[in-house]
Enzyme design. Structure first.
Site, PDB file in Angstrom:
ATOM      1  N   THR A 141      80.098  25.476  53.474  1.00 38.57           N
ATOM      2  CA  THR A 141      81.538  25.324  53.965  1.00 38.57           C
ATOM      3  C   THR A 141      82.479  26.622  53.703  1.00 38.57           C
ATOM      4  O   THR A 141      81.979  27.538  52.691  1.00 38.57           O
ATOM      5  CB  THR A 141      82.080  24.209  53.024  1.00 38.57           C
ATOM      6  OG1 THR A 141      83.841  24.199  53.009  1.00 38.57           O
ATOM      7  CG2 THR A 141      81.656  24.228  51.698  1.00 38.57           C
ATOM      8  N   TYR A 183      84.367  20.638  44.796  1.00 41.52           N
ATOM      9  CA  TYR A 183      83.588  20.297  45.987  1.00 41.52           C
ATOM     10  C   TYR A 183      82.962  21.905  46.515  1.00 41.52           C
ATOM     11  O   TYR A 183      82.020  22.037  46.785  1.00 41.52           O
ATOM     12  CB  TYR A 183      84.516  20.101  47.073  1.00 41.52           C
ATOM     13  CG  TYR A 183      84.068  20.111  48.422  1.00 41.52           C
ATOM     14  CD1 TYR A 183      83.027  19.250  48.829  1.00 41.52           C
ATOM     15  CD2 TYR A 183      84.530  21.024  49.355  1.00 41.52           C
ATOM     16  CE1 TYR A 183      82.600  19.308  50.335  1.00 41.52           C
ATOM     17  CE2 TYR A 183      83.813  21.174  50.454  1.00 41.52           C
ATOM     18  CZ  TYR A 183      83.089  20.480  51.054  1.00 41.52           C
ATOM     19  OH  TYR A 183      82.583  20.388  52.325  1.00 41.52           O
TER      20      TYR A 183
END
Length: 355
Positions: A141, A183
């Site tokens: 990501t 995250y």
């Protein structure tokens, strides 16, 4: 390995998180080509997001129509489940399984680490034991760069922010000495293991640092899959919360273009790679511009509420995809307008899941 009608070798492919947006589209793509596909998914998305179970299992049930897709309910954190899914070995592992929500990671960092970091290591290690020479693709990501992205100077326009001195973020952007949210940390941890397994064990590995990926069969939530969520909310008169001023910009990548990059790496002679992937500079949109586009396409005015910025929410993120384009001869094919049109049509056609 048998050859299909085009003379290409058929592959055995394991896709973790096969009931998600990226995983299910990967499964359909390779199954349609005649490859032997296994998907592994624990179907816990409803638990993470408190969402309707029938929508969580939509892609799982959708893939049942393919005879060459084997579905295994299991967890990437459970070695037995992963070994069962690998069977006697595969040619490719596409690891899309993950805890995808930033807010969920802040609420429950242990669960987030367990799925994203340990789940990745567990899948890597099982692959190394059973089929060391399988290509291993990891869905990383842009959040691995954390707040370092915010150091790029911006200009403010009427409806969007733009980078002042660069077109997009390249792989040279540092990932350390910055805030990430849990995250971003867990995904970066998983990615580092993927890189390391390529380095120390000689596995063929690639990490794709994904920007905003969207497409049909996407069940969006406020915390994850915002493109689909905005469309669902607009069509069914649900309120949309904008965090910040709405001028934040993302580059949008249609899911089929992502899979094209995966396939190009699998078939390439490259042993390792870390690639930024997104729609790039030609496929950017701000939240305000996106709302306008939805309004135009649906003839419905979304109900908007503005509130404070969220922690580590990048004002602009645009991928510099030059490395990927050059290394794998890849480019985007589906532009933002076409992608949004496809997604709106799909949501309308599946109204019972949203209304």
């Amino acid at each position: 390995i048998l050859a299909n009608e085009k003379g290409e070798k058929e592959m055995r492919i394991l896709i973790t998180g096969g009931a998600g947006l990226v995983g299910s589209h990967c499964a359909e793509h390779f199954a349609t080509k005649g490859d032997d596909v296994t998907i592994l998914d624990n179907l816990m998305r409803s638990k993470i997001f408190g969402y309707d179970q029938k929508s969580v299992e939509y892609n799982w049930n959708y893939l049942a129509k393919y005879k060459n897709v084997k579905r295994i309910k299991g967890d990437v954190r459970n070695e037995k489940d992963v070994l069962k899914a690998l069977g006697k070995g595969v040619d490719v592992v596409i690891h899309t399984a993950g805890q995808p929500g930033v807010a969920s990671s802040v609420k429950d960092p242990l669960e987030d680490f367990s799925i994203n970091a340990f789940g990745t290591l567990n899948t890597l290690e099982a692959t190394r034991k059973v089929c060391k020479y399988a290509a291993f693709i990891y869905c990383s990501t842009n959040k691995v760069y954390g707040e370092n992205v915010d150091k790029i100077p911006l200009k403010e326009k009427e409806k969007r922010y733009i980078y002042d001195n660069i077109l997009g973020v390249s792989e040279d952007m540092p990932t350390d000495l910055t805030g990430h949210t849990p995250y971003g940390v867990s995904k970066l941890t998983g990615e580092l293991y993927v890189q390391e397994y390529g380095h120390i064990y000689g596995m063929k590995t690639a990490a794709f640092r994904m920007s905003c990926t969207y497409g049909t069969r996407q069940f969006g939530f406020e915390d994850q899959g915002w493109v689909a969520w905005f469309i669902i909310a607009a069509l069914f008169n649900k309120p949309i919360t904008i965090y910040g001023d709405g001028k934040q910009v993302r580059d949008m990548l249609y899911v089929s273009d992502l899979i094209d990059a995966f396939e190009k790496f699998i078939k390439s002679d490259k042993n390792h790679g870390v690639f930024n992937i997104g729609g790039g500079n030609n496929n950017t949109i701000s939240l305000l511009e996106f709302i306008e586009q939805i309004e135009k396409a649906t003839e419905k005015k979304p109900k908007l509420k503005f509130t404070d910025w969220r922690p580590s929410d990048q004002k602009v993120y645009i991928s510099d995809t030059k490395k990927l384009e050059k290394t794998l001869n890849w480019k985007t094919r589906v532009n933002v307008e076409e992608g949004i049109t496809r997604l709106i049509k799909w949501v309308r056609d599946n109204e019972s899941y949203f209304s």
